[in-house]
Design a protein around this motif. Structure first.
Motif, PDB file in Angstrom:
ATOM      1  N   VAL A  42       0.837  -1.197   0.000  1.00  0.00           N
ATOM      2  CA  VAL A  42       0.000   0.000   0.000  1.00  0.00           C
ATOM      3  C   VAL A  42       0.874   1.251   0.000  1.00  0.00           C
ATOM      4  CG1 VAL A  42      -1.613   1.354   1.418  1.00  0.00           C
ATOM      5  CG2 VAL A  42      -2.028  -1.069   1.024  1.00  0.00           C
ATOM      6  N   ILE A  43       1.936   1.248   0.776  1.00  0.00           N
ATOM      7  CA  ILE A  43       2.842   2.395   0.802  1.00  0.00           C
ATOM      8  C   ILE A  43       3.467   2.596  -0.580  1.00  0.00           C
ATOM      9  CG2 ILE A  43       5.043   3.231   1.731  1.00  0.00           C
ATOM     10  CD1 ILE A  43       4.178   1.917   4.411  1.00  0.00           C
ATOM     11  N   ASP A  46       0.879   4.098  -2.850  1.00  0.00           N
ATOM     12  CA  ASP A  46       0.659   5.503  -2.499  1.00  0.00           C
ATOM     13  C   ASP A  46       1.747   6.380  -3.108  1.00  0.00           C
ATOM     14  OD1 ASP A  46      -0.725   7.603  -0.979  1.00  0.00           O
ATOM     15  OD2 ASP A  46       1.137   7.654   0.201  1.00  0.00           O
ATOM     16  N   LYS A  47       2.978   5.931  -3.033  1.00  0.00           N
ATOM     17  CA  LYS A  47       4.083   6.703  -3.614  1.00  0.00           C
ATOM     18  C   LYS A  47       3.921   6.832  -5.126  1.00  0.00           C
ATOM     19  CE  LYS A  47       7.455   5.632  -0.048  1.00  0.00           C
ATOM     20  NZ  LYS A  47       8.737   4.990   0.263  1.00  0.00           N
ATOM     21  N   VAL A  50       1.220   9.398  -5.881  1.00  0.00           N
ATOM     22  CA  VAL A  50       1.733  10.756  -5.667  1.00  0.00           C
ATOM     23  C   VAL A  50       2.577  11.194  -6.864  1.00  0.00           C
ATOM     24  CG1 VAL A  50       3.322  12.140  -4.261  1.00  0.00           C
ATOM     25  CG2 VAL A  50       1.628  10.678  -3.157  1.00  0.00           C
TER      26      VAL A  50
END
Length: 70
Positions: A42-43, A46-47, A50
């Protein structure tokens, strides 16, 4: 004789319960590992989102329409 039988039955039940607790601990450990991997995924996503948002914002500021080359 019934007291000895009751003691053996109780010991057997305790051993079965201990075995079940150990199995549950192993399952919880596996689920924790999977949850940590999902968190990392998930991280990472997310990156990436972005970065995509930044690219879209920057292309909008330059006044040119983004082109998709194929």
């Amino acid at each position: 004789m019934s007291t000895v039988g009751d003691i053996l039955k109780s010991v057997r039940e305790v051993l079965l319960l201990q075995s079940q607790v150990e199995r549950l601990e192993n399952e919880i450990d596996e689920q924790n590992k999977e949850l940590r991997q999902i968190s990392r995924d998930v991280i990472g996503l997310d990156k990436r989102v972005v970065r995509i948002e930044t690219m879209i914002e920057m292309s909008g500021r330059s006044g040119q329409q983004p082109r998709i080359e194929g």
